[in-house]
Design a protein around this motif. Structure first.
Motif, PDB file in Angstrom:
ATOM      1  N   GLN A 270       0.831  -1.202   0.000  1.00  0.00           N
ATOM      2  CA  GLN A 270       0.000   0.000   0.000  1.00  0.00           C
ATOM      3  C   GLN A 270       0.861   1.246   0.000  1.00  0.00           C
ATOM      4  OE1 GLN A 270      -2.785  -0.477   3.197  1.00  0.00           O
ATOM      5  NE2 GLN A 270      -3.948  -2.022   2.072  1.00  0.00           N
TER       6      GLN A 270
ATOM      7  N   ALA B  29       3.779   1.470  -1.300  1.00  0.00           N
ATOM      8  CA  ALA B  29       4.308   1.582  -2.655  1.00  0.00           C
ATOM      9  C   ALA B  29       3.253   2.138  -3.606  1.00  0.00           C
ATOM     10  CB  ALA B  29       4.798   0.224  -3.145  1.00  0.00           C
ATOM     11  N   ALA B  30       2.015   1.642  -3.491  1.00  0.00           N
ATOM     12  CA  ALA B  30       0.950   2.120  -4.370  1.00  0.00           C
ATOM     13  C   ALA B  30       0.678   3.599  -4.135  1.00  0.00           C
ATOM     14  CB  ALA B  30      -0.319   1.301  -4.150  1.00  0.00           C
ATOM     15  N   SER B  31       0.699   4.018  -2.868  1.00  0.00           N
ATOM     16  CA  SER B  31       0.418   5.425  -2.600  1.00  0.00           C
ATOM     17  C   SER B  31       1.524   6.307  -3.165  1.00  0.00           C
ATOM     18  CB  SER B  31       0.265   5.664  -1.097  1.00  0.00           C
ATOM     19  OG  SER B  31       1.529   5.759  -0.482  1.00  0.00           O
ATOM     20  N   LEU B  32       2.731   5.738  -3.327  1.00  0.00           N
ATOM     21  CA  LEU B  32       3.827   6.517  -3.906  1.00  0.00           C
ATOM     22  C   LEU B  32       3.772   6.515  -5.423  1.00  0.00           C
ATOM     23  CD1 LEU B  32       6.605   5.327  -1.484  1.00  0.00           C
ATOM     24  CD2 LEU B  32       5.783   7.661  -1.717  1.00  0.00           C
ATOM     25  N   GLY B  33       2.754   5.873  -5.987  1.00  0.00           N
ATOM     26  CA  GLY B  33       2.571   5.936  -7.429  1.00  0.00           C
ATOM     27  C   GLY B  33       3.087   4.725  -8.180  1.00  0.00           C
ATOM     28  N   ALA B  34       3.381   3.619  -7.465  1.00  0.00           N
ATOM     29  CA  ALA B  34       3.896   2.443  -8.152  1.00  0.00           C
ATOM     30  C   ALA B  34       2.742   1.589  -8.659  1.00  0.00           C
ATOM     31  CB  ALA B  34       4.766   1.629  -7.201  1.00  0.00           C
ATOM     32  N   ARG B  35       2.776   1.236  -9.964  1.00  0.00           N
ATOM     33  CA  ARG B  35       1.726   0.375 -10.485  1.00  0.00           C
ATOM     34  C   ARG B  35       1.969  -1.053 -10.023  1.00  0.00           C
ATOM     35  NH1 ARG B  35      -0.037   1.407 -15.180  1.00  0.00           N
ATOM     36  NH2 ARG B  35       0.188   3.651 -15.365  1.00  0.00           N
TER      37      ARG B  35
ATOM     38  N   ARG C 210      -8.327   6.121   4.340  1.00  0.00           N
ATOM     39  CA  ARG C 210      -8.028   5.085   3.349  1.00  0.00           C
ATOM     40  C   ARG C 210      -8.903   5.234   2.104  1.00  0.00           C
ATOM     41  NH1 ARG C 210      -4.907   1.022   5.062  1.00  0.00           N
ATOM     42  NH2 ARG C 210      -5.949  -0.558   3.831  1.00  0.00           N
TER      43      ARG C 210
ATOM     44  N   PHE D  31      -7.528   2.789  -0.826  1.00  0.00           N
ATOM     45  CA  PHE D  31      -7.444   1.402  -0.362  1.00  0.00           C
ATOM     46  C   PHE D  31      -8.794   0.841   0.059  1.00  0.00           C
ATOM     47  CE2 PHE D  31      -3.096   2.991   0.710  1.00  0.00           C
ATOM     48  CZ  PHE D  31      -2.531   2.446  -0.425  1.00  0.00           C
TER      49      PHE D  31
ATOM     50  N   PRO E 106      -5.035   3.443  -6.305  1.00  0.00           N
ATOM     51  CA  PRO E 106      -4.186   4.268  -5.440  1.00  0.00           C
ATOM     52  C   PRO E 106      -3.013   4.907  -6.167  1.00  0.00           C
ATOM     53  CG  PRO E 106      -4.704   2.193  -4.353  1.00  0.00           C
ATOM     54  CD  PRO E 106      -5.271   2.117  -5.740  1.00  0.00           C
ATOM     55  N   TYR E 107      -2.387   4.131  -7.090  1.00  0.00           N
ATOM     56  CA  TYR E 107      -1.148   4.653  -7.666  1.00  0.00           C
ATOM     57  C   TYR E 107      -1.371   5.784  -8.644  1.00  0.00           C
ATOM     58  CZ  TYR E 107      -2.231   1.395 -11.506  1.00  0.00           C
ATOM     59  OH  TYR E 107      -2.835   0.720 -12.525  1.00  0.00           O
ATOM     60  N   LYS E 108      -2.632   6.080  -8.963  1.00  0.00           N
ATOM     61  CA  LYS E 108      -2.883   7.201  -9.874  1.00  0.00           C
ATOM     62  C   LYS E 108      -3.354   8.443  -9.128  1.00  0.00           C
ATOM     63  CE  LYS E 108      -3.793   4.713 -14.135  1.00  0.00           C
ATOM     64  NZ  LYS E 108      -4.850   4.110 -14.936  1.00  0.00           N
TER      65      LYS E 108
ATOM     66  N   ILE F   2      -0.893  11.048  -4.048  1.00  0.00           N
ATOM     67  CA  ILE F   2      -0.947  11.486  -2.663  1.00  0.00           C
ATOM     68  C   ILE F   2       0.312  11.016  -1.946  1.00  0.00           C
ATOM     69  CG2 ILE F   2      -3.406  11.658  -2.192  1.00  0.00           C
ATOM     70  CD1 ILE F   2      -2.947   8.555  -1.446  1.00  0.00           C
TER      71      ILE F   2
ATOM     72  N   MET G 290       1.587   9.503   1.737  1.00  0.00           N
ATOM     73  CA  MET G 290       0.937   8.892   2.885  1.00  0.00           C
ATOM     74  C   MET G 290       1.984   8.399   3.880  1.00  0.00           C
ATOM     75  SD  MET G 290      -2.048   6.058   2.881  1.00  0.00           S
ATOM     76  CE  MET G 290      -1.291   4.496   3.152  1.00  0.00           C
TER      77      MET G 290
END
Lengths: 261, 265, 349
Positions: B167, B169-175, C48, C53, C73-75, C78, C80
């Motif tokens: 999560q 990683a995803a929040s940092l923009g990683a697909r 979240r 999420f 999320p990845y688009k 933000i 966090m």
């Protein structure tokens, strides 16, 4: 969803499809009737089941006692013993039979000692080529499989719990019965059913014993297919063996899931 | 601590020593000793020799060792790829799909290895895929057998993996693909190497399915050990067994070194 | 692109269990909004939902003017920071901070500069080559913040970021966060916490949550001085909540008439009077007489529990020279303006 397809396709090709062919082949006309009617099959079935059950019981008792001492009566080198168990598990089973040949074989250590001491022409140990030899080897080889989950379960028991119990005046045997055993039951059940399945499927130990009198289902599959080239019969025995062990395995998964293992 | 009195503790240790040493340590010791002996018809072996080892590292024996190594490495790599892929795919599925996939991949554990051998023999002895008589049929059977263990250990590791890393990683923009290769797989590396070691050890010692399948020019070490003991050459068999154990241990050791390094990073 | 977050009737449910109930809330660009509430109040779920999420069952989430409800999320772009930091253990500090930049394919030659900048900003430049496990909790926290800031997000989500730190570190980090926000005035911050001190210190506005619902929202001063509900009054700061009956120009409590403002309350109705303990003093007015039933010494103050007509009233008074004996009869007083009348029974938790 799509990502699950490639591995499933590979598994289907190399495992499920061959297994289906075995079932198909076993359905050859008269194959089941012929195999079920043969004395060797019924004997092998009985031998397989009682060997597996007896070996499992032996492994449970032995594994419980050993794990108990290792976990709760700490001694220097206890870590090394746990490591040794892990290594032991990574060796093939037939090594045990090979070793037992030296220890209890007709010209092995035990008989040699006996003849040296008593002057008799022959030692008393001849059980190696009987089911008892297989039983001894299976208990030896599979006990660590019970010990590992047990040691994991024991490490979850808080020493504080044991200390409270003993401060309340409980003697060790009572603590084992009332505190440790209930905690260990799921691990015992899971380890026991795993060992039961593995004993039902064991081949190397029986093959190395070289005992003509001990035929188990896997041995029968091998004999029918490779030695007699009777594939239909081999497939019938295989289906019975699979039904037996997969049925038990489903049980094992259920038990170990409930145990959270 | 369970036993408090000194005598009690010594009794417990004595029980351990009496049960543990003869049962588990003795067999390995006996094989090791026998491999250096020419005779064993009394309490102790006699005729110390290294001749069995000299024989074990050339000709037929050496070939069996390389056969085993090649088989084990190939089967482990394929099984690890397949098992990891399936475990990752299962983790992304719903509860029902995950259960089904896990059950499918665990099935080879429950099916007797001899039957796996028989099934592979039946299926690949005829066109369209004719593998019988080639090394591939042995490698294929080994792969089927060890994939289940690879899948099981990787699945367990994935379950233990905290979703917070993915999560973050995803929040940092990683697909998702980036997360897989840069976060999840690196974090799973210690478990993957452990699984690789397990697969390798299992394949090295595999006898049941192999007995059903091996072609004359692809005879793995366990089969050679069996043929040696079967014709009565127990001491040669022991030396081969020691070679087998040593090769397995070396591989496990190498793997555990990679593993500590990976988890220390 | 404008920053800011807007919840538009956001509901999140797991099965029949609603964990966030039609939340309407706007975080202005550059604003620090604290979501304050006990555990299970829905505050983390709200955060979240912004991160992507959890998927709302209904309602929309906006970041700036962009509807991000359906975006993965990845688009979302933000930053966090979570309670356990979630630093990647296999990467060094600088690689952790660079992670987001690489994942978003920032120009290669820009990355080192931006990593250095983010580490500089959080005071972690000296630790760039360390692995996370070689750092203390506070340092890991700074790295996590640097990692979130490196991607220059317009929105920063902080989920209980200080709760894994000990008390002393926590107050230091609180000051640090306040400084960071002054340096990054355009970033909107959504700060989830159960700690009122954190919320009061850091937030421009506080949204008080309880039982999956937004209970109250306002500036810290506003919520503290003029709480609208009993829940807010008791969760933000300490409060005496006294059951009273409304009169024409005051209220009756335990048989005593208290002169307090009663804006809009119907005479004769039941209500709750909220008075902060530190605004209650010992005096000699005739009205609130009671008996001391418990005394706690708290360093600079004494907390007195005074029983008045069957109710315990808390009073924090400047440290007394002599600790009063239990059972001593005292008179309490407070300024009429310091009392707030709350409608009784509304959101009484």
């Amino acid at each position: 969803m799509l990502w699950a397809l490639p591995p499933v396709a590979v598994l289907a090709l190399v495992f499920l499809y061959p297994l289906a062919l075995v079932v198909q082949e076993s359905l050859a006309p008269g194959a089941y009737a012929e195999v079920f009617a043969s004395a060797s099959f019924r004997e092998a079935l009985v031998t397989t089941v009682w060997l597996a059950v007896a070996a499992t019981a032996g492994c449970l008792v032995l594994g419980f006692v050993l794990a108990l001492v290792i976990a709760f009566v700490p001694f220097p080198g206890g870590k090394a013993v746990s490591k040794f168990i892990d290594v032991f598990l990574s060796f093939p089973s037939f090594l045990i039979t090979l070793a037992l040949l030296f220890v209890y074989g007709t010209v092995g250590m035990a008989n040699g000692l006996w003849t040296d001491v008593t002057g008799a022409a022959e030692g008393p140990f001849h059980f190696l080529t009987t089911p008892w030899g297989v039983l001894l080897a299976e208990i030896t080889y599979f006990t660590p499989f019970v010990m590992r989950p047990l040691l994991a379960a024991f490490s979850q028991i808080e020493t504080a719990q044991l200390e409270v119990a003993s401060s309340l005046g409980a003697r060790p045997l009572r603590i084992v019965r009332q505190v440790i055993l209930p905690e260990a039951l799921p691990a015992l059940a899971a380890g026991g059913s795993l060992v039961l399945v593995m004993c039902l499927n064991e081949f190397g130990i029986v093959l190395f014993t070289g005992a003509k009198g001990v035929t188990t289902l896997p041995m029968l599959v091998y004999g029918k297919a490779i030695l007699e080239s009777d594939y239909a019969a081999a497939c019938v025995v295989a289906v019975v063996n699979v039904a037996l062990s997969v049925g038990l395995y489903v049980l094992y998964r259920g038990v170990s899931r409930r145990a959270g293992a | 601590m369970l036993v408090h009195s000194r005598t009690g503790r010594w009794t417990a240790w004595a029980v351990l020593a009496v049960l543990f040493l003869p049962l588990f340590a003795l067999p390995l010791l006996v094989i090791l000793t026998a491999s250096f002996s020419t005779h064993w018809s009394g309490a102790f072996p006699s005729g110390p020799t290294t001749a069995h080892y000299a024989a074990a590292v050339r000709g037929e024996s050496l070939q069996a060792l390389t056969t085993s190594l090649v088989t084990a490495v190939t089967a482990s790599v394929v099984a690890l790829t397949l098992g990891t892929w399936a475990a990752l795919a299962a983790a992304a599925l719903g509860k029902k799909g995950k259960r089904l996939l896990d059950a499918l991949f665990m099935l080879p554990v429950a099916v007797p290895s001899v039957v796996v051998g028989l099934a592979v023999l039946v299926a690949f002895s005829k066109p369209p895929v004719l593998l019988n008589g080639t090394p591939w049929i042995v490698i294929l059977a080994h792969t089927v057998l060890v994939t289940a263990f690879a899948h099981q250990s990787v699945s367990a590791a994935i379950r233990r993996l905290d979703p917070m890393y993915e999560q973050a990683a995803a929040s940092l923009g990683a697909r998702p693909s980036y997360v897989l290769f840069r976060v999840r797989l690196p974090l799973l590396l210690p478990s993957l190497t452990a699984a690789a070691g397990l697969c390798f050890a299992l394949s090295m010692g595999e006898l049941s399915a192999t007995m059903m399948l091996y072609p004359p020019d692809w005879m793995p070490l366990p089969v050679l050990i069996f043929t040696a003991t079967d014709r009565g050459s127990l001491f040669t068999g022991s030396a081969l067994a020691v070679v087998l154990m040593a090769a397995t241990l070396l591989a496990l050791l190498a793997v555990s070194r990679i593993r500590t390094k990976a988890s220390y990073r | 692109m404008t920053s800011g977050i807007r919840f538009d009737g956001v509901t999140v449910a797991y099965g029949s269990n609603t964990v966030l109930d039609s939340l309407d809330l706007t975080v202005e660009p550059g604003e620090v909004m604290a979501l304050l509430g006990p555990s299970g109040s829905g505050k983390t779920t709200a955060l979240r939902a912004v991160a992507g999420f959890v998927r709302p069952a209904s309602g929309r989430v906006f970041i700036g003017d962009r509807d991000v409800t359906a975006l993965p999320p990845y688009k979302r772009g933000i930053g966090m920071v979570v309670q356990q930091y979630a630093l990647f253990p296999h990467l060094r500090v600088d690689a952790n901070v660079a992670f987001g930049l690489k994942a978003r394919k920032a120009p290669k030659d820009e990355i080192p500069g931006r990593v250095a900048e983010a580490l500089e900003m959080t005071g972690m430049a000296a630790y760039a080559r360390r692995y996370p496990r070689e750092l203390s909790g506070g340092q890991q926290q700074r790295v996590a913040i640097a990692r979130a800031l490196a991607i220059r997000p317009h929105v920063l989500l902080l989920d209980e970021p200080l709760s894994a730190l000990d008390a002393q570190l926590r107050s230091g980090m609180l000051a640090e966060l306040a400084r960071l926000h002054r340096e990054l005035p355009d970033v909107s911050i959504l700060y989830v916490t159960h700690d009122q001190v954190e919320a009061l210190t850091l937030a421009d506005r506080i949204a008080v949550m309880d039982k999956a619902r937004l209970q109250d929202c306002g500036t810290p001063q506003d919520l503290y001085r003029r709480p609208r509900t009993e829940f807010t009054a008791s969760f933000v700061g300490n409060a005496n909540l006294l059951p009273v009956r409304v009169g024409t120009d005051g209220v009756t409590f335990a048989g005593a008439d208290l002169k307090v403002p009663v804006p809009g309350a119907a005479p004769g109705s039941a209500a709750t009077l909220c008075v902060r303990p530190h605004l209650v003093g010992l005096g000699d007015g005739p009205n609130l007489r009671g008996r001391i039933v418990e005394v706690q010494w708290r360093g600079s103050t004494h907390r007195l529990y005074v029983e008045v007509g069957g109710h315990r009233v808390k009073a924090d008074v400047r440290e007394l020279k002599e600790t009063p004996a239990l059972g001593t009869e005292v008179t309490l007083h407070f300024a009429p303006d310091d009392a707030v009348l709350l409608a009784a029974g509304v959101n009484d938790g």
